[in-house]
Write a protein that holds these residues in place. Structure first.
Motif, PDB file in Angstrom:
ATOM      1  N   MET A   1       0.840  -1.169   0.000  1.00 60.85           N
ATOM      2  CA  MET A   1       0.000   0.000   0.000  1.00 60.85           C
ATOM      3  C   MET A   1       0.892   1.242   0.000  1.00 60.85           C
ATOM      4  SD  MET A   1      -2.722   1.244   2.877  1.00 60.85           S
ATOM      5  CE  MET A   1      -4.023   0.138   2.416  1.00 60.85           C
ATOM      6  N   THR A   2       0.572   2.204  -0.833  1.00 56.94           N
ATOM      7  CA  THR A   2       1.325   3.438  -0.921  1.00 56.94           C
ATOM      8  C   THR A   2       0.519   4.567  -0.296  1.00 56.94           C
ATOM      9  OG1 THR A   2       2.338   2.713  -2.974  1.00 56.94           O
ATOM     10  CG2 THR A   2       2.418   5.054  -2.495  1.00 56.94           C
ATOM     11  N   PHE A   3       1.175   5.306   0.577  1.00 58.85           N
ATOM     12  CA  PHE A   3       0.525   6.455   1.184  1.00 58.85           C
ATOM     13  C   PHE A   3       1.050   7.713   0.523  1.00 58.85           C
ATOM     14  CE2 PHE A   3       0.113   3.323   4.544  1.00 58.85           C
ATOM     15  CZ  PHE A   3      -1.195   3.526   4.961  1.00 58.85           C
ATOM     16  N   THR A   4       0.163   8.550   0.055  1.00 60.46           N
ATOM     17  CA  THR A   4       0.532   9.842  -0.507  1.00 60.46           C
ATOM     18  C   THR A   4      -0.321  10.903   0.176  1.00 60.46           C
ATOM     19  OG1 THR A   4      -1.062   9.595  -2.297  1.00 60.46           O
ATOM     20  CG2 THR A   4       1.196   8.897  -2.756  1.00 60.46           C
ATOM     21  N   PRO A   5       0.163  12.133   0.192  1.00 60.22           N
ATOM     22  CA  PRO A   5      -0.629  13.184   0.828  1.00 60.22           C
ATOM     23  C   PRO A   5      -1.952  13.410   0.102  1.00 60.22           C
ATOM     24  CG  PRO A   5       1.600  13.935   0.346  1.00 60.22           C
ATOM     25  CD  PRO A   5       1.436  12.614  -0.313  1.00 60.22           C
ATOM     26  N   ARG A   6      -2.992  13.716   0.863  1.00 61.08           N
ATOM     27  CA  ARG A   6      -4.274  14.066   0.252  1.00 61.08           C
ATOM     28  C   ARG A   6      -4.184  15.420  -0.441  1.00 61.08           C
ATOM     29  NH1 ARG A   6      -9.466  12.478   3.932  1.00 61.08           N
ATOM     30  NH2 ARG A   6      -9.168  10.247   3.745  1.00 61.08           N
ATOM     31  N   ARG A   7      -3.345  16.296   0.098  1.00 59.28           N
ATOM     32  CA  ARG A   7      -3.234  17.641  -0.439  1.00 59.28           C
ATOM     33  C   ARG A   7      -1.768  18.001  -0.701  1.00 59.28           C
ATOM     34  NH1 ARG A   7      -6.901  21.614   0.898  1.00 59.28           N
ATOM     35  NH2 ARG A   7      -5.669  22.743  -0.651  1.00 59.28           N
ATOM     36  N   PRO A   8      -1.143  17.425  -1.719  1.00 58.16           N
ATOM     37  CA  PRO A   8       0.257  17.750  -2.003  1.00 58.16           C
ATOM     38  C   PRO A   8       0.457  19.218  -2.361  1.00 58.16           C
ATOM     39  CG  PRO A   8      -0.678  16.404  -3.762  1.00 58.16           C
ATOM     40  CD  PRO A   8      -1.689  16.458  -2.662  1.00 58.16           C
ATOM     41  N   ASP A   9      -0.613  19.911  -2.752  1.00 52.94           N
ATOM     42  CA  ASP A   9      -0.514  21.340  -3.053  1.00 52.94           C
ATOM     43  C   ASP A   9      -0.190  22.170  -1.813  1.00 52.94           C
ATOM     44  OD1 ASP A   9      -3.275  20.462  -2.409  1.00 52.94           O
ATOM     45  OD2 ASP A   9      -3.730  22.612  -2.501  1.00 52.94           O
ATOM     46  N   LEU A  10      -0.338  21.595  -0.626  1.00 50.53           N
ATOM     47  CA  LEU A  10      -0.042  22.310   0.615  1.00 50.53           C
ATOM     48  C   LEU A  10       1.430  22.221   1.028  1.00 50.53           C
ATOM     49  CD1 LEU A  10      -3.170  21.317   2.749  1.00 50.53           C
ATOM     50  CD2 LEU A  10      -2.736  23.477   1.548  1.00 50.53           C
ATOM     51  N   LEU A  11       2.204  21.369   0.371  1.00 44.82           N
ATOM     52  CA  LEU A  11       3.623  21.227   0.723  1.00 44.82           C
ATOM     53  C   LEU A  11       4.326  22.573   0.647  1.00 44.82           C
ATOM     54  CD1 LEU A  11       4.491  17.924  -1.141  1.00 44.82           C
ATOM     55  CD2 LEU A  11       4.601  18.294   1.326  1.00 44.82           C
ATOM     56  N   GLY A  12       5.038  22.905   1.710  1.00 43.82           N
ATOM     57  CA  GLY A  12       5.819  24.141   1.731  1.00 43.82           C
ATOM     58  C   GLY A  12       5.019  25.400   2.016  1.00 43.82           C
ATOM     59  N   THR A  13       3.757  25.273   2.384  1.00 48.07           N
ATOM     60  CA  THR A  13       2.928  26.454   2.626  1.00 48.07           C
ATOM     61  C   THR A  13       2.574  26.648   4.094  1.00 48.07           C
ATOM     62  OG1 THR A  13       0.828  25.277   2.310  1.00 48.07           O
ATOM     63  CG2 THR A  13       1.875  26.215   0.331  1.00 48.07           C
ATOM     64  N   CYS A  14       3.081  25.806   4.978  1.00 45.35           N
ATOM     65  CA  CYS A  14       2.616  25.818   6.366  1.00 45.35           C
ATOM     66  C   CYS A  14       2.935  27.120   7.100  1.00 45.35           C
ATOM     67  CB  CYS A  14       3.133  24.613   7.133  1.00 45.35           C
ATOM     68  SG  CYS A  14       4.901  24.391   7.107  1.00 45.35           S
ATOM     69  N   GLN A  15       4.136  27.672   6.949  1.00 48.21           N
ATOM     70  CA  GLN A  15       4.474  28.898   7.676  1.00 48.21           C
ATOM     71  C   GLN A  15       3.559  30.040   7.258  1.00 48.21           C
ATOM     72  OE1 GLN A  15       8.537  30.265   7.351  1.00 48.21           O
ATOM     73  NE2 GLN A  15       8.169  32.006   8.683  1.00 48.21           N
ATOM     74  N   ARG A  16       3.404  30.236   5.970  1.00 53.63           N
ATOM     75  CA  ARG A  16       2.550  31.322   5.468  1.00 53.63           C
ATOM     76  C   ARG A  16       1.104  31.120   5.920  1.00 53.63           C
ATOM     77  NH1 ARG A  16       2.773  31.549  -0.604  1.00 53.63           N
ATOM     78  NH2 ARG A  16       2.019  29.501  -0.130  1.00 53.63           N
ATOM     79  N   ALA A  17       0.610  29.877   5.847  1.00 54.59           N
ATOM     80  CA  ALA A  17      -0.774  29.597   6.254  1.00 54.59           C
ATOM     81  C   ALA A  17      -0.985  29.880   7.736  1.00 54.59           C
ATOM     82  CB  ALA A  17      -1.136  28.151   5.923  1.00 54.59           C
ATOM     83  N   VAL A  18      -0.028  29.509   8.567  1.00 53.38           N
ATOM     84  CA  VAL A  18      -0.154  29.730  10.009  1.00 53.38           C
ATOM     85  C   VAL A  18      -0.035  31.216  10.327  1.00 53.38           C
ATOM     86  CG1 VAL A  18       0.993  29.349  12.232  1.00 53.38           C
ATOM     87  CG2 VAL A  18       0.496  27.420  10.734  1.00 53.38           C
ATOM     88  N   GLU A  19       0.864  31.918   9.673  1.00 48.73           N
ATOM     89  CA  GLU A  19       0.978  33.361   9.907  1.00 48.73           C
ATOM     90  C   GLU A  19      -0.316  34.077   9.533  1.00 48.73           C
ATOM     91  OE1 GLU A  19       4.533  34.245   7.696  1.00 48.73           O
ATOM     92  OE2 GLU A  19       5.824  33.817   9.415  1.00 48.73           O
ATOM     93  N   THR A  20      -0.957  33.661   8.447  1.00 47.61           N
ATOM     94  CA  THR A  20      -2.241  34.235   8.030  1.00 47.61           C
ATOM     95  C   THR A  20      -3.316  33.927   9.065  1.00 47.61           C
ATOM     96  OG1 THR A  20      -1.625  34.017   5.705  1.00 47.61           O
ATOM     97  CG2 THR A  20      -3.975  34.234   6.188  1.00 47.61           C
ATOM     98  N   LEU A  21      -3.326  32.695   9.561  1.00 51.87           N
ATOM     99  CA  LEU A  21      -4.305  32.271  10.569  1.00 51.87           C
ATOM    100  C   LEU A  21      -4.141  33.072  11.861  1.00 51.87           C
ATOM    101  CD1 LEU A  21      -6.455  29.976  10.690  1.00 51.87           C
ATOM    102  CD2 LEU A  21      -4.707  28.557  11.756  1.00 51.87           C
ATOM    103  N   VAL A  22      -2.907  33.245  12.311  1.00 46.50           N
ATOM    104  CA  VAL A  22      -2.631  33.970  13.554  1.00 46.50           C
ATOM    105  C   VAL A  22      -2.962  35.458  13.395  1.00 46.50           C
ATOM    106  CG1 VAL A  22      -0.780  34.676  15.126  1.00 46.50           C
ATOM    107  CG2 VAL A  22      -0.962  32.293  14.404  1.00 46.50           C
ATOM    108  N   ALA A  23      -2.710  36.006  12.212  1.00 49.84           N
ATOM    109  CA  ALA A  23      -3.062  37.406  11.972  1.00 49.84           C
ATOM    110  C   ALA A  23      -4.577  37.609  12.047  1.00 49.84           C
ATOM    111  CB  ALA A  23      -2.531  37.862  10.609  1.00 49.84           C
ATOM    112  N   ALA A  24      -5.330  36.617  11.596  1.00 56.93           N
ATOM    113  CA  ALA A  24      -6.795  36.699  11.620  1.00 56.93           C
ATOM    114  C   ALA A  24      -7.361  36.428  13.015  1.00 56.93           C
ATOM    115  CB  ALA A  24      -7.391  35.715  10.623  1.00 56.93           C
TER     116      ALA A  24
END
Length: 142
Positions: A1-24
């Motif tokens: 069985m191969t596991f792959t991310p459900r959302r590979p488009d999110l790779l490398g976006t965590c810092q920006r996403a969290v900074e946006t979340l904390v700003a809101a």
């Protein structure tokens, strides 16, 4: 069985996403550290924490097992991180002369150059210090 991310488009976006979340939502606190995925192992990551300690991770599905809540494991950065070559805990100051590693031998070992042996870990064993204790040695001594 191969596991792959459900959302590979999110790779490398965590810092920006969290900074946006904390700003809101200023009640959230941004946290940097590692997400330990059951398939990929430790990966550098960012997430947010509520005042009562609940983790809010807008990009967790970038990891193969991120969609499985009971498999989620977070390790916050506490001033030290494991050397990629030998695993001993080092600080940014320790790694200043070895570009992220405790010493040149560990750095070379990760690119397939078997020249030298990590003397940092051996020095800790000889001194009786635990291998995961943060080094206080001068980085120039490595």
């Amino acid at each position: 069985m191969t596991f792959t991310p459900r959302r590979p488009d999110l790779l490398g976006t965590c810092q920006r996403a969290v900074e946006t979340l904390v700003a809101a939502d200023p009640t959230l606190t941004a946290v940097a550290g590692w997400y330990v995925d059951a398939v990929w192992g430790e990966r550098e990551h960012w997430w947010a924490v509520t005042p009562d300690g609940e983790i809010v991770d807008p990009t967790v599905e970038q990891f193969p097992t991120g969609h499985v809540p009971y498999l989620r494991h977070y390790v916050p950065y506490d001033g030290a991180y494991p050397c990629p070559g030998c695993g001993i805990a080092i600080t940014c100051e320790d790694a200043a002369n070895a570009v992220g590693f405790c010493c040149g031998a560990c750095e070379r070992s990760t690119v397939g150059i078997p020249i030298g042996v990590c003397q940092c870990r051996d020095a800790r064993k000889a001194s009786g210090a635990p291998p995961n204790e943060v080094s206080t040695a001068d980085p120039g001594e490595h």
